[in-house]
Design an enzyme around this catalytic site. Sequence first.
Site, PDB file in Angstrom:
ATOM      1  N   SER A   1      46.594  25.156  39.533  1.00 62.13           N
ATOM      2  CA  SER A   1      46.635  24.072  40.527  1.00 62.13           C
ATOM      3  C   SER A   1      47.456  22.924  39.947  1.00 62.13           C
ATOM      4  O   SER A   1      47.841  22.969  38.780  1.00 62.13           O
ATOM      5  CB  SER A   1      45.205  23.596  40.852  1.00 62.13           C
ATOM      6  OG  SER A   1      44.490  23.353  39.650  1.00 62.13           O
TER       7      SER A   1
ATOM      8  N   PHE B   1      33.697  26.871  40.711  1.00 62.83           N
ATOM      9  CA  PHE B   1      34.822  27.669  41.231  1.00 62.83           C
ATOM     10  C   PHE B   1      35.710  28.158  40.088  1.00 62.83           C
ATOM     11  O   PHE B   1      36.435  29.126  40.222  1.00 62.83           O
ATOM     12  CB  PHE B   1      35.715  26.814  42.148  1.00 62.83           C
ATOM     13  CG  PHE B   1      35.100  26.413  43.451  1.00 62.83           C
ATOM     14  CD1 PHE B   1      34.661  25.115  43.667  1.00 62.83           C
ATOM     15  CD2 PHE B   1      34.984  27.327  44.478  1.00 62.83           C
ATOM     16  CE1 PHE B   1      34.107  24.730  44.878  1.00 62.83           C
ATOM     17  CE2 PHE B   1      34.435  26.957  45.708  1.00 62.83           C
ATOM     18  CZ  PHE B   1      33.999  25.648  45.910  1.00 62.83           C
TER      19      PHE B   1
ATOM     20  N   SER C   1      32.069  36.810  45.467  1.00 60.29           N
ATOM     21  CA  SER C   1      33.050  37.438  46.346  1.00 60.29           C
ATOM     22  C   SER C   1      32.507  38.709  46.960  1.00 60.29           C
ATOM     23  O   SER C   1      31.701  39.405  46.354  1.00 60.29           O
ATOM     24  CB  SER C   1      34.311  37.771  45.531  1.00 60.29           C
ATOM     25  OG  SER C   1      35.167  38.616  46.260  1.00 60.29           O
TER      26      SER C   1
ATOM     27  N   TYR D   1      38.571  41.586  37.965  1.00 62.00           N
ATOM     28  CA  TYR D   1      38.196  40.326  38.654  1.00 62.00           C
ATOM     29  C   TYR D   1      36.870  40.539  39.382  1.00 62.00           C
ATOM     30  O   TYR D   1      35.930  39.766  39.221  1.00 62.00           O
ATOM     31  CB  TYR D   1      39.292  39.923  39.645  1.00 62.00           C
ATOM     32  CG  TYR D   1      38.782  38.990  40.711  1.00 62.00           C
ATOM     33  CD1 TYR D   1      38.458  39.474  41.974  1.00 62.00           C
ATOM     34  CD2 TYR D   1      38.572  37.640  40.438  1.00 62.00           C
ATOM     35  CE1 TYR D   1      37.944  38.631  42.942  1.00 62.00           C
ATOM     36  CE2 TYR D   1      38.064  36.805  41.405  1.00 62.00           C
ATOM     37  CZ  TYR D   1      37.744  37.301  42.656  1.00 62.00           C
ATOM     38  OH  TYR D   1      37.220  36.472  43.611  1.00 62.00           O
TER      39      TYR D   1
ATOM     40  N   LYS E   1      32.798  38.909  38.816  1.00 67.38           N
ATOM     41  CA  LYS E   1      31.903  38.312  39.815  1.00 67.38           C
ATOM     42  C   LYS E   1      30.551  39.051  39.803  1.00 67.38           C
ATOM     43  O   LYS E   1      29.485  38.447  39.822  1.00 67.38           O
ATOM     44  CB  LYS E   1      32.526  38.389  41.211  1.00 67.38           C
ATOM     45  CG  LYS E   1      33.773  37.556  41.387  1.00 67.38           C
ATOM     46  CD  LYS E   1      33.510  36.065  41.188  1.00 67.38           C
ATOM     47  CE  LYS E   1      34.732  35.234  41.514  1.00 67.38           C
ATOM     48  NZ  LYS E   1      34.522  33.793  41.238  1.00 67.38           N
TER      49      LYS E   1
ATOM     50  N   ARG F   1      47.809  50.331  49.284  1.00 70.70           N
ATOM     51  CA  ARG F   1      47.733  49.648  47.983  1.00 70.70           C
ATOM     52  C   ARG F   1      46.489  50.147  47.261  1.00 70.70           C
ATOM     53  O   ARG F   1      45.405  50.174  47.854  1.00 70.70           O
ATOM     54  CB  ARG F   1      47.665  48.128  48.192  1.00 70.70           C
ATOM     55  CG  ARG F   1      47.520  47.307  46.934  1.00 70.70           C
ATOM     56  CD  ARG F   1      47.603  45.806  47.214  1.00 70.70           C
ATOM     57  NE  ARG F   1      46.427  45.345  47.980  1.00 70.70           N
ATOM     58  CZ  ARG F   1      46.219  44.052  48.274  1.00 70.70           C
ATOM     59  NH1 ARG F   1      47.103  43.124  47.926  1.00 70.70           N
ATOM     60  NH2 ARG F   1      45.127  43.692  48.947  1.00 70.70           N
TER      61      ARG F   1
HETATM   62  C1  WQD Z   1      44.132  41.762  52.904  1.00 70.26           C
HETATM   63  C2  WQD Z   1      44.723  42.947  53.641  1.00 70.26           C
HETATM   64  C3  WQD Z   1      45.933  44.464  52.246  1.00 70.26           C
HETATM   65  C4  WQD Z   1      49.265  41.809  51.253  1.00 70.26           C
HETATM   66  C5  WQD Z   1      41.363  39.752  47.980  1.00 70.26           C
HETATM   67  C6  WQD Z   1      40.399  39.787  46.854  1.00 70.26           C
HETATM   68  C7  WQD Z   1      39.105  39.159  47.264  1.00 70.26           C
HETATM   69  C8  WQD Z   1      39.371  37.765  47.797  1.00 70.26           C
HETATM   70  C9  WQD Z   1      40.375  37.814  48.944  1.00 70.26           C
HETATM   71  C10 WQD Z   1      38.992  36.138  46.089  1.00 70.26           C
HETATM   72  C11 WQD Z   1      44.576  44.251  52.861  1.00 70.26           C
HETATM   73  C12 WQD Z   1      46.854  43.822  53.274  1.00 70.26           C
HETATM   74  C13 WQD Z   1      48.074  42.298  51.773  1.00 70.26           C
HETATM   75  C14 WQD Z   1      50.502  42.383  51.680  1.00 70.26           C
HETATM   76  C15 WQD Z   1      49.298  43.860  53.132  1.00 70.26           C
HETATM   77  N1  WQD Z   1      39.853  36.916  46.794  1.00 70.26           N
HETATM   78  N2  WQD Z   1      48.101  43.303  52.696  1.00 70.26           N
HETATM   79  N3  WQD Z   1      50.465  43.383  52.616  1.00 70.26           N
HETATM   80  O1  WQD Z   1      42.535  42.439  49.064  1.00 70.26           O
HETATM   81  O2  WQD Z   1      41.094  41.883  51.095  1.00 70.26           O
HETATM   82  O3  WQD Z   1      40.853  40.535  49.032  1.00 70.26           O
HETATM   83  O4  WQD Z   1      41.547  38.424  48.423  1.00 70.26           O
HETATM   84  O5  WQD Z   1      37.816  36.047  46.216  1.00 70.26           O
HETATM   85  O6  WQD Z   1      38.285  39.097  46.141  1.00 70.26           O
HETATM   86  O7  WQD Z   1      40.163  41.131  46.526  1.00 70.26           O
HETATM   87  O8  WQD Z   1      42.930  40.332  50.412  1.00 70.26           O
HETATM   88  O9  WQD Z   1      44.918  39.274  51.387  1.00 70.26           O
HETATM   89  O10 WQD Z   1      45.214  40.799  49.371  1.00 70.26           O
HETATM   90  O11 WQD Z   1      44.658  41.789  51.570  1.00 70.26           O
HETATM   91  O12 WQD Z   1      49.297  44.781  53.966  1.00 70.26           O
HETATM   92  O13 WQD Z   1      51.618  41.985  51.236  1.00 70.26           O
HETATM   93  O14 WQD Z   1      46.126  42.733  53.789  1.00 70.26           O
HETATM   94  O15 WQD Z   1      46.247  45.846  52.100  1.00 70.26           O
HETATM   95  O16 WQD Z   1      44.336  45.282  53.783  1.00 70.26           O
HETATM   96  P1  WQD Z   1      41.862  41.422  49.918  1.00 70.26           P
HETATM   97  P2  WQD Z   1      44.505  40.498  50.634  1.00 70.26           P
END
Ligand code: WQD
Length: 341
Positions: A37, A81, A125, A150, A154, A294
Amino acid sequence: MATVLVTGGMGFIGSHTVISLHNNGFDVVIADNLSNSKTEVLNRLETITGKRFKFYKVDCCNKEELRKVFEENDIDSVIHFAGLKAVGESVRMPVEYYSNNINSLLTVVTLMNEFGVKKIVFSSSATVYGESEDVPFTEESPLGTCTNPYGWTKWMLEQVLRDCSVAYPELRVCLLRYFNPVGAHESGLIGEDPRGIPNNLFPYISKVAAGTLEKLTVFGNDYDTPDGTCLRDYIHVCDLADGHVRSLNYLATQSEGVSVFNLGTGKGTSVVEAIKAFEKACGHEIPHVFGPRRAGDIPVCYASTDKAREVLGFEAKRTIEDMCSSCWNWQTKNPQGLPED
Ligand code: WQD
């Protein structure tokens, strides 16, 4: 006035929570090592609230540095946090993630014990649920096999706090399991400001919409979901911030123990639906292609919100459209993010 120590309070969720705490009459002190940050956030918080918050640039793993914060302020509770939170990075750097995330909380709890601070809200999370067909996730859903270090930190830190609440009977703990926090404060002065190429969907879409990134790759459209793309429970960061205020007020009514709450909307939104909502917000198409899945993604993840509603009186108010429009407002007002320190 009750003083809340917000560790990681200069970060995305932390800074939005500082505003909600202030607006609800709490006195806030921020401790942050600025590893993810920028000090400009403090100026933005002052512009939004009119208050120059007390800020300590400290690493929560450093007990001597952090002790100063407890010595100089009458801390009544802590919202923790501070921690590393990039899923992909955690797979590449497990030692840093386990060392930083675990030692920072252990240091915070040690000092809380030393100074008689008995309330902590912990930023957990939905990742702790792992993969399951049994959705929506309730707080009683079994904790799963996390897919990355990660998530494991948690998972482990929830256990650390359960054990501490046994060892220190007066310690009251609230574990908040966030689903997918997105969006930005209505002013557009603060928002999600990741360094480099974003890993998460919303900041990535936002930069494609701004033309900073060429196109979005949708990670898989062959999942067993209505449109083949993954479902997630996106929650506006300002709703999430309000959930922390409610949790702190709830802890004040408790005498001991550990409470767990999901903070989500209870709705699953697909990647394609998120793209469409963002196109409405920005007024033009978002170039995107469909690519391979992914690793580590789960098909469907969304919250049961019953317990947070019944016990905390918490209900997310903002829609996916609000999330997109606030994200877009932040992006257009800060095309390069916040200025570096
Ligand atoms: C969301 C969806 C991807 C990027 C993560 C952490 C979780 C929390 C939130 C902290 C998925 C898809 C993503 C891209 C895509 N963080 N996607 N193209 O993985 O649900 O959760 O962030 O607390 O702990 O795990 O979030 O935004 O990465 O993905 O298609 O370029 O978007 O496959 O389905 P996620 P995300």
